[in-house]
Design a protein around this motif. Structure first.
Motif, short mmCIF file in Angstrom:
data_model
loop_
_atom_site.label_atom_id
_atom_site.label_comp_id
_atom_site.label_asym_id
_atom_site.label_seq_id
_atom_site.Cartn_x
_atom_site.Cartn_y
_atom_site.Cartn_z
N TYR A 71 0.85 -1.18 0.00
CA TYR A 71 0.00 0.00 0.00
C TYR A 71 0.89 1.24 0.00
O TYR A 71 2.09 1.16 0.29
CB TYR A 71 -0.94 -0.01 1.21
CG TYR A 71 -0.23 0.34 2.49
CD1 TYR A 71 -0.27 1.63 3.00
CD2 TYR A 71 0.55 -0.59 3.16
CE1 TYR A 71 0.42 1.97 4.15
CE2 TYR A 71 1.23 -0.28 4.30
CZ TYR A 71 1.17 1.02 4.80
OH TYR A 71 1.87 1.35 5.93
N ASN A 72 0.27 2.37 -0.29
CA ASN A 72 0.97 3.64 -0.32
C ASN A 72 0.75 4.37 1.00
O ASN A 72 -0.36 4.86 1.26
CB ASN A 72 0.46 4.49 -1.49
CG ASN A 72 1.13 5.83 -1.58
OD1 ASN A 72 1.97 6.18 -0.75
ND2 ASN A 72 0.76 6.61 -2.58
N PRO A 73 1.78 4.51 1.85
CA PRO A 73 1.60 5.18 3.13
C PRO A 73 1.38 6.69 3.01
O PRO A 73 1.00 7.34 3.98
CB PRO A 73 2.90 4.87 3.88
CG PRO A 73 3.90 4.61 2.80
CD PRO A 73 3.13 4.00 1.67
N SER A 74 1.58 7.24 1.81
CA SER A 74 1.34 8.67 1.59
C SER A 74 -0.10 8.98 1.22
O SER A 74 -0.43 10.13 0.92
CB SER A 74 2.27 9.20 0.49
OG SER A 74 3.62 9.06 0.88
N ASP A 75 -0.95 7.98 1.26
CA ASP A 75 -2.37 8.18 0.99
C ASP A 75 -2.93 9.22 1.96
O ASP A 75 -2.67 9.17 3.17
CB ASP A 75 -3.10 6.84 1.17
CG ASP A 75 -4.60 6.99 1.03
OD1 ASP A 75 -5.07 7.21 -0.09
OD2 ASP A 75 -5.29 6.90 2.07
N PRO A 76 -3.71 10.20 1.48
CA PRO A 76 -4.23 11.27 2.35
C PRO A 76 -5.04 10.77 3.54
O PRO A 76 -4.92 11.32 4.64
CB PRO A 76 -5.10 12.11 1.40
CG PRO A 76 -4.51 11.87 0.05
CD PRO A 76 -4.03 10.45 0.06
N GLU A 77 -5.85 9.73 3.36
CA GLU A 77 -6.63 9.19 4.48
C GLU A 77 -5.72 8.64 5.57
O GLU A 77 -5.92 8.90 6.76
CB GLU A 77 -7.57 8.08 3.98
CG GLU A 77 -8.35 7.40 5.10
CD GLU A 77 -9.13 6.17 4.63
OE1 GLU A 77 -9.95 5.70 5.42
OE2 GLU A 77 -8.92 5.69 3.50
N LEU A 78 -4.70 7.92 5.18
CA LEU A 78 -3.76 7.35 6.15
C LEU A 78 -2.94 8.44 6.83
O LEU A 78 -2.69 8.39 8.04
CB LEU A 78 -2.85 6.33 5.47
CG LEU A 78 -3.55 5.08 4.94
CD1 LEU A 78 -2.57 4.20 4.19
CD2 LEU A 78 -4.24 4.33 6.06
N MET A 79 -2.53 9.43 6.06
CA MET A 79 -1.77 10.54 6.64
C MET A 79 -2.61 11.28 7.67
O MET A 79 -2.11 11.67 8.74
CB MET A 79 -1.28 11.48 5.54
CG MET A 79 -0.20 10.85 4.68
SD MET A 79 0.31 11.87 3.28
CE MET A 79 1.03 13.27 4.10
N LYS A 80 -3.88 11.46 7.39
CA LYS A 80 -4.79 12.12 8.32
C LYS A 80 -4.93 11.33 9.62
O LYS A 80 -4.90 11.90 10.72
CB LYS A 80 -6.17 12.32 7.66
CG LYS A 80 -7.16 13.06 8.49
CD LYS A 80 -8.47 13.26 7.73
CE LYS A 80 -9.51 13.94 8.60
NZ LYS A 80 -10.78 14.11 7.90
N GLU A 81 -5.06 10.01 9.50
CA GLU A 81 -5.18 9.17 10.69
C GLU A 81 -3.90 9.19 11.52
O GLU A 81 -3.96 9.24 12.75
CB GLU A 81 -5.54 7.73 10.29
CG GLU A 81 -6.97 7.59 9.82
CD GLU A 81 -7.37 6.15 9.59
OE1 GLU A 81 -6.86 5.25 10.30
OE2 GLU A 81 -8.22 5.93 8.70
N ARG A 82 -2.75 9.15 10.87
CA ARG A 82 -1.48 9.22 11.62
C ARG A 82 -1.33 10.57 12.30
O ARG A 82 -0.86 10.65 13.44
CB ARG A 82 -0.30 8.94 10.68
CG ARG A 82 -0.19 7.48 10.26
CD ARG A 82 1.16 7.17 9.62
NE ARG A 82 1.50 8.05 8.52
CZ ARG A 82 1.19 7.82 7.23
NH1 ARG A 82 0.50 6.73 6.90
NH2 ARG A 82 1.55 8.66 6.29
N HIS A 83 -1.75 11.63 11.64
CA HIS A 83 -1.68 12.96 12.23
C HIS A 83 -2.57 13.05 13.48
O HIS A 83 -2.17 13.61 14.51
CB HIS A 83 -2.07 14.03 11.21
CG HIS A 83 -2.02 15.42 11.75
ND1 HIS A 83 -0.84 16.07 12.04
CD2 HIS A 83 -3.02 16.28 12.08
CE1 HIS A 83 -1.11 17.26 12.52
NE2 HIS A 83 -2.42 17.42 12.55
N ARG A 84 -3.77 12.49 13.39
CA ARG A 84 -4.70 12.51 14.53
C ARG A 84 -4.07 11.86 15.76
O ARG A 84 -4.09 12.41 16.85
CB ARG A 84 -6.00 11.79 14.16
CG ARG A 84 -7.03 11.74 15.31
CD ARG A 84 -8.17 10.77 15.09
NE ARG A 84 -7.91 9.39 15.38
CZ ARG A 84 -7.69 8.86 16.59
NH1 ARG A 84 -7.63 9.62 17.65
NH2 ARG A 84 -7.50 7.57 16.74
#
Length: 186
Positions: free
Chosen positions: A13-26
């Motif tokens: 998978y692509n860890p730079s996906d915006p949904e995943l980045m948002k979850e990591r930021h949270r």
């Protein structure tokens, strides 16, 4: 499949996906807050801790600082203690049983990368889940690698690098970890 679905399924998978980045930021905002609260603010610190580990069992205690990727992929049982500087890369599910103790600097890594450099250089990654049984004690500086299952009542020696799964009732240690002795828990 979304990148998150691929991630949770153990696919590349692509860890730079915006949904995943948002979850990591949270979760980074949450553990930053948790890590900055002193013991004088234990009630607030515990509230933040249970936001990181939604659905965690009773009597969860974590000494700051603590770090993780998502938090939402960590399932924690009752009576779990994590000492200073625990880091859990929960790209895949991490299950932690009841009555577990982690010494300082325990590292739990579900995330991994392809060994072929061309694929690794693409930026994509994948993960393998980790399961830690009940009554497990993990010594200081131990590293639990992707895909490992630790059986109930297992003791992991300080500094061990655990690259494969182990059964119930053993003491393991070394790099790579191996069984040092069996435990009679009768």
């Amino acid at each position: 499949m979304t990148e998150k679905q691929k991630m949770l399924a153990g696919e590349m998978y692509n860890p730079s996906d915006p949904e995943l980045m948002k979850e990591r930021h949270r979760v980074r905002l949450l553990f930053h807050k948790f890590n900055s609260l002193s013991e004088e603010h234990m009630e607030e610190r515990n509230k933040v801790l249970y936001e990181i580990f939604e659905g965690a069992g009773e009597n969860l205690f974590v000494e700051p600082p603590f770090h993780c990727d998502y938090g939402s992929n960590i399932k924690v049982g009752h009576n779990v203690f994590m000492n200073f500087n625990c880091c859990i890369l929960d790209v895949a599910t991490v299950i932690i049983g009841d009555n577990c103790m982690f010494a300082p600097h325990v590292q739990i890594y579900t995330a991994t990368h392809p060994i072929e450099y061309k694929l690794r250089n693409s930026g994509k990654e994948y993960a393998k889940p980790i399961t830690i049984g009940n009554n497990v004690w993990i010594g200081g500086g131990a590293i639990i690698c992707p895909g490992v299952t630790l059986g109930n009542n297992t003791v992991v020696a300080a500094g061990a690098v655990v690259t494969k799964s182990f059964p119930d009732n053993v003491v393991i240690g070394g790099n790579p970890a191996k069984v040092i002795k069996s435990i009679n828990n009768n």
